[in-house]
Each structure stands twice: as C-alpha cells, then as structure tokens.
Motif scaffolding. Structure first.
Motif, PDB file in Angstrom:
ATOM      1  N   GLY A  66      98.502 -78.591 -45.375  1.00  0.00           N
ATOM      2  CA  GLY A  66      99.803 -79.452 -45.197  1.00  0.00           C
ATOM      3  C   GLY A  66      99.729 -80.429 -43.808  1.00  0.00           C
ATOM      4  N   TYR A  67     100.829 -81.041 -43.672  1.00  0.00           N
ATOM      5  CA  TYR A  67     100.991 -81.803 -42.435  1.00  0.00           C
ATOM      6  C   TYR A  67     102.262 -82.174 -42.390  1.00  0.00           C
ATOM      7  N   VAL A  68     102.676 -82.537 -41.145  1.00  0.00           N
ATOM      8  CA  VAL A  68     104.068 -83.176 -40.708  1.00  0.00           C
ATOM      9  C   VAL A  68     103.515 -84.469 -40.070  1.00  0.00           C
ATOM     10  N   ARG A  69     104.028 -85.572 -40.331  1.00  0.00           N
ATOM     11  CA  ARG A  69     103.348 -86.963 -39.789  1.00  0.00           C
ATOM     12  C   ARG A  69     104.841 -87.470 -39.179  1.00  0.00           C
ATOM     13  N   MET A  70     104.538 -87.413 -37.957  1.00  0.00           N
ATOM     14  CA  MET A  70     105.730 -87.949 -36.928  1.00  0.00           C
ATOM     15  C   MET A  70     105.470 -89.307 -36.478  1.00  0.00           C
ATOM     16  N   ALA A  71     106.180 -90.027 -36.223  1.00  0.00           N
ATOM     17  CA  ALA A  71     106.323 -91.572 -35.768  1.00  0.00           C
ATOM     18  C   ALA A  71     105.456 -91.516 -34.492  1.00  0.00           C
ATOM     19  N   GLY A  72     104.627 -92.468 -34.304  1.00  0.00           N
ATOM     20  CA  GLY A  72     103.974 -92.743 -33.091  1.00  0.00           C
ATOM     21  C   GLY A  72     102.649 -91.818 -32.813  1.00  0.00           C
ATOM     22  N   GLU A  73     102.354 -91.080 -33.683  1.00  0.00           N
ATOM     23  CA  GLU A  73     101.023 -90.292 -33.663  1.00  0.00           C
ATOM     24  C   GLU A  73      99.786 -91.183 -33.970  1.00  0.00           C
ATOM     25  N   ASP A  74     100.089 -91.996 -34.941  1.00  0.00           N
ATOM     26  CA  ASP A  74      99.100 -92.987 -35.607  1.00  0.00           C
ATOM     27  C   ASP A  74      99.448 -94.369 -35.633  1.00  0.00           C
ATOM     28  N   PRO A  75      98.841 -95.270 -35.909  1.00  0.00           N
ATOM     29  CA  PRO A  75      99.013 -96.493 -36.241  1.00  0.00           C
ATOM     30  C   PRO A  75      99.734 -96.502 -37.560  1.00  0.00           C
ATOM     31  N   GLU A  76     101.003 -97.091 -37.842  1.00  0.00           N
ATOM     32  CA  GLU A  76     101.661 -96.713 -39.058  1.00  0.00           C
ATOM     33  C   GLU A  76     102.570 -97.601 -39.831  1.00  0.00           C
ATOM     34  N   ALA A 371      91.168 -81.538 -33.754  1.00  0.00           N
ATOM     35  CA  ALA A 371      91.821 -81.730 -34.901  1.00  0.00           C
ATOM     36  C   ALA A 371      92.974 -80.690 -35.089  1.00  0.00           C
ATOM     37  N   LEU A 372      92.757 -79.464 -34.499  1.00  0.00           N
ATOM     38  CA  LEU A 372      93.602 -78.302 -34.831  1.00  0.00           C
ATOM     39  C   LEU A 372      94.690 -78.498 -33.568  1.00  0.00           C
ATOM     40  N   ASP A 373      95.772 -77.614 -33.687  1.00  0.00           N
ATOM     41  CA  ASP A 373      96.988 -77.643 -32.848  1.00  0.00           C
ATOM     42  C   ASP A 373      96.463 -77.242 -31.400  1.00  0.00           C
ATOM     43  N   GLY A 374      95.543 -76.371 -31.330  1.00  0.00           N
ATOM     44  CA  GLY A 374      95.069 -76.185 -29.894  1.00  0.00           C
ATOM     45  C   GLY A 374      94.326 -76.983 -29.147  1.00  0.00           C
ATOM     46  N   ARG A 386      97.569 -83.959 -15.133  1.00  0.00           N
ATOM     47  CA  ARG A 386      97.117 -85.258 -14.137  1.00  0.00           C
ATOM     48  C   ARG A 386      98.431 -86.232 -13.832  1.00  0.00           C
ATOM     49  N   GLY A 387      99.418 -86.040 -14.823  1.00  0.00           N
ATOM     50  CA  GLY A 387     100.593 -86.738 -14.575  1.00  0.00           C
ATOM     51  C   GLY A 387     100.671 -88.096 -15.465  1.00  0.00           C
ATOM     52  N   ARG A 388      99.614 -88.205 -16.209  1.00  0.00           N
ATOM     53  CA  ARG A 388      99.344 -89.332 -17.067  1.00  0.00           C
ATOM     54  C   ARG A 388      98.757 -88.977 -18.340  1.00  0.00           C
ATOM     55  N   PRO A 389      99.155 -89.628 -19.394  1.00  0.00           N
ATOM     56  CA  PRO A 389      98.380 -89.040 -20.735  1.00  0.00           C
ATOM     57  C   PRO A 389      96.870 -89.609 -20.704  1.00  0.00           C
ATOM     58  N   VAL A 390      96.089 -88.781 -21.481  1.00  0.00           N
ATOM     59  CA  VAL A 390      94.880 -89.258 -21.922  1.00  0.00           C
ATOM     60  C   VAL A 390      94.704 -90.380 -22.542  1.00  0.00           C
ATOM     61  N   ASP A 391      93.933 -91.249 -22.567  1.00  0.00           N
ATOM     62  CA  ASP A 391      93.848 -92.566 -23.405  1.00  0.00           C
ATOM     63  C   ASP A 391      93.724 -92.225 -24.808  1.00  0.00           C
ATOM     64  N   PRO A 392      94.990 -92.549 -25.573  1.00  0.00           N
ATOM     65  CA  PRO A 392      95.293 -92.135 -27.075  1.00  0.00           C
ATOM     66  C   PRO A 392      94.008 -92.684 -27.991  1.00  0.00           C
ATOM     67  N   GLU A 395      91.584 -89.767 -27.309  1.00  0.00           N
ATOM     68  CA  GLU A 395      91.985 -88.484 -28.032  1.00  0.00           C
ATOM     69  C   GLU A 395      91.780 -88.605 -29.600  1.00  0.00           C
ATOM     70  N   SER A 396      92.226 -89.875 -29.977  1.00  0.00           N
ATOM     71  CA  SER A 396      92.004 -90.002 -31.454  1.00  0.00           C
ATOM     72  C   SER A 396      90.631 -89.985 -32.061  1.00  0.00           C
ATOM     73  N   ILE A 397      89.700 -90.419 -31.192  1.00  0.00           N
ATOM     74  CA  ILE A 397      88.270 -90.243 -31.668  1.00  0.00           C
ATOM     75  C   ILE A 397      87.654 -88.703 -31.455  1.00  0.00           C
ATOM     76  N   VAL A 398      88.175 -88.153 -30.598  1.00  0.00           N
ATOM     77  CA  VAL A 398      87.781 -86.466 -30.464  1.00  0.00           C
ATOM     78  C   VAL A 398      88.464 -85.775 -31.594  1.00  0.00           C
ATOM     79  N   HIS A 399      89.542 -86.304 -32.109  1.00  0.00           N
ATOM     80  CA  HIS A 399      90.263 -85.427 -33.157  1.00  0.00           C
ATOM     81  C   HIS A 399      89.631 -85.933 -34.512  1.00  0.00           C
ATOM     82  N   PHE A 400      89.177 -87.243 -34.663  1.00  0.00           N
ATOM     83  CA  PHE A 400      88.537 -87.719 -35.863  1.00  0.00           C
ATOM     84  C   PHE A 400      87.304 -87.027 -36.085  1.00  0.00           C
TER      85      PHE A 400
END
Length: 424
Positions: A66-76, A371-374, A386-392, A395-400
C-alpha cells in the motif's frame, strides 16, 4: 466452507498489517499539516475508492502492499503558465476551481488568459479577461480540473518538503512504528489465548494431533493427560515420554490416559517418518498452562519481540552472506501460501504468525534500501547534518533505481513461487 474461511483470514491478515502501516504514515502526515492525496491499500487497478476530507481512500487489486501519497513528494499537478487560457469558478470572491481544458463546456466560469499565477505561496491568479486584467484570490483548497481529473492544489505549507526534518521523519517512521506496536499487541493477544506454563507442573497433556499419524487413529484427544507409557510414570517429564516413543518405532505401546475423571488405556504403535529418527505418533505434548496476568503478558510480549527480531536479523545475515538459495526465498505467493496453512491450524497460531509478519514488515521497511522508509530516513539524516536537503532529483533517481531493483527481485521470487506450486 473451511477453504473460504482460510482465504478470508489470510487476506484479512495482510489487510490489517498493511493498513496499520499506512495509517501510521497517514496520521502523522495529517498531524503535521501535510495534504495527503491518497491512502491506498494494494497496487494495480483500482477496485473501490471514495474521497473524504481531502484524501482519496483506495482499494486496489493486488494485495501486496500500500502507500500514502503526500503533496509535494512527486510532481503531481499540471503547471499553469502565463499566456495560457483557463477558466475559473468563484465562490465568496475566491477561486475554487481552475479549468485547464474543455473551456467552452464550462458553465458559470470566468475565462481569460493567465498573466501571472501563484498557487503555492501567495495564492492568486491574474487573468486578462477581454482586455481587462483582474486579480483573484485562490482558495487554499481549490481544485484543478484537467482531462476529467480533479486535483486539489497544495499550498507550500501543505507540502511534505515544507515541514521540519522532525515532522517529515516522524511521518515516515510512523509506518514501521505502527507495525511494531501491532506486533506487540498481537503477541499479547496470543499469550492471553494460550496462557503461560504452570510452575512445578505435575502432568503432560496432549496438544496438537497430526492427521494421518497413529495418534489420530486411536481414542486420543487434545487436552488428554498422559499418565504412563508402557508402565513408566510420565508426570511432567515430556522428554521422557518423547524418548520412550523414539525407542519404540514399529512396536505397540500401552498408554494410560486421563480424560476428565475417566482413566483408560490405549494401544498405539509409533511409525518411522522419512527424514526423522526413531518413532513418531503425531502429537505435540504440552505442559499445563494458566491465564497470564497483565504484567506477565507485557513481559512475555516483549520477550517474543526480542527473540523474533533476532531470528529476522539472522535471516538477513544469511541472505547477505549468500547462505540462501533462490529456492529458499519466498515472495507474496509463498507468504500467502504459508499464511493459509497456518490459518488452518487455528486462530491462535494465525495470531502469532500475524505478529511475526507485522514485526518483519516494520524491520524490513527500516532497512536503508532505496525506495524503503529506511532510505528516506537516511536522506533526512543527511539533511539534518548538512543543514540543507539533498537535491530532490538525485534522491528521486536513487529511490527509482531501488524500487526497480526491488520489483525485479519480487518478480524473480514470485516466478519461483509459482513454478514451485505448479511442480507441486
């Protein structure tokens, strides 16, 4: 009828475990103010859905997650660009609908060319309507309509990425956390159903009886007390009884059995079983039990969590160091098969198995595998340091890539499961 019940219980186990996991994500995301677009159980084609309080609840065909789709996680949502002609509908002087196509068929709308639009921060749109420029406020829950689909806009403060690292981490960790809580509760329920061993027991009783074995062909029932075997008093020494049975393969034995107030003798002949030494009669001896107190239930549930966790990590260790063959791995098909077999053994065994499955799902999802929660928690950890997020995009490529590899592994083990079933 029994088969229908087994199938129902098997599906119910997976439904509960997955739903609890996704509910953890859902609850803490909503608590943080994140717009949750969809709460889905299963993957693949949609079987049923309804929308309530901004969220679409969906049941899909394949009950493997299953999944929960949150706003802002992917182009939507489709972006609206200056110069684009759209139509808007107003309510209380605010835009509640933005229409991107089929503009001629829209009624009670204002149609114009977009000069400027911001539906994330300031929430407004400037439209050139027949040469006149009008600025309209956009409602924070306005709907964007295109190709027959309605999608609620997500202001910046409703998006996943706008929340603190702690809020996002909790929204992700909450799924496995709920599986751990469910496992603890189910272990407790199992202990309450089965009881705990009596201190200083004085007898051994018959637990389970295996169909087709000698014990199933004589007057023996679960709960019977075995007093003597071939004239030897058993008392509470189940090991003594097992040793006597092992030494009596193909030899008739005389047992004295107590059932309530009735004492009687039976004759039973242990048989040899392929792959096992000595004689077998097909019973599981049990010591007497009593109902566990609340404190004992909590303590034994904790012990079950610890011992089961050690077993799960031992399985991961063997997998990492190549001590498993492909035939040893099982996917959803084998898991369903095993769950069905356990469901036939009774609700007590199924409860214990469901606890293990829930614990496994929680631990597996916390592994740092893309792609997992961990893995998502690891990226949030980098952001915190780092004080700043990883390039989205990175990160998306890694999860894909991680998701694709998991799907390939899932296909391989599922194919192996199906092939094994076909071959019997």
């Amino acid at each position: 009828m029994e088969m229908v019940q087994v199938i129902f219980l098997t599906i119910l186990v997976f439904f509960v475990i997955v739903t609890v996991h996704e509910w953890g994500h859902f609850y803490f995301a909503k608590r943080a103010g994140i717009l949750v677009r969809e709460f889905a159980i299963g993957f693949g084609p949609k079987l049923f859905s309804y929308t309530k309080n901004e969220t679409r609840y969906t049941l899909r065909l394949l009950p493997i997650g299953g999944y929960v789709r949150m706003a802002g996680e992917d182009p939507e949502i489709v972006q609206i660009q200056p110069g684009q002609t759209i139509a808007v509908r107003l309510a209380d002087e605010a835009v509640t609908y933005l229409y991107l196509d089929q503009l001629d068929s829209r009624k009670n709308v204002i149609r114009g060319e977009v000069e400027e639009i911001d539906i994330e921060n300031e929430l407004f749109v400037k439209l050139n309507v027949d040469g006149d420029v009008h600025r309209y406020a956009v409602h924070p829950q306005a709907m964007m309509v295109t190709k027959g689909q309605e999608t609620q806009i997500a202001p910046k403060n409703r998006q996943f990425g706008s929340k603190t690292v702690g809020q996002r981490a909790m929204s992700i960790f909450a799924g496995p956390m709920m599986n751990f809580i469910l496992a603890f509760v189910l272990f407790g329920v199992y202990i309450q159903m089965m009881g705990i061993p009596v201190e200083n027991p004085t007898y051994v009783k018959v637990g389970e009886i295996t169909a087709g074995m000698p014990a199933s062909k004589v007057d023996l029932k679960p709960g019977d007390i075995i007093e003597t075997v071939n004239g030897v008093s058993i008392g509470a020494d189940s090991e003594k009884m097992i040793a006597l049975i092992l030494d009596s393969a193909d030899k008739p034995m005389k047992w004295t059995v107590l059932r309530g107030d009735r004492r009687f003798e039976i004759e039973i002949t242990p048989v040899r079983v392929e792959g096992a030494e000595g004689g077998k009669v097909g019973i599981v001896p049990e010591l007497p039990t009593r109902t566990a107190s609340i404190g004992e239930t909590l303590r034994y549930s904790g012990k079950a969590m610890v011992s089961s966790t050690k077993t799960i990590f031992e399985g991961f260790r063997k997998l990492i160091f190549g001590e498993f063959k492909l035939d040893d791995l099982g996917g959803p098909v084998r898991t369903f098969e095993v769950t069905g077999k356990i469901a036939k053994q009774g609700i007590e065994k199924l409860t214990f198995w469901a606890a293990i499955l829930s614990l496994y799902l929680g631990i597996f999802n916390l592994l740092p595998i893309p792609a997992l929660d961990g893995s998502r928690l690891v990226f949030l950890g980098f952001e915190a340091v780092r004080g700043r997020p990883v390039d989205p995009n990175r990160e998306s490529i890694v999860h894909f890539i991680g998701f694709a590899m998991l799907m390939l592994l899932m296909l391989a083990v599922t194919y192996n499961d199906i092939l094994r079933l076909v071959k019997g």
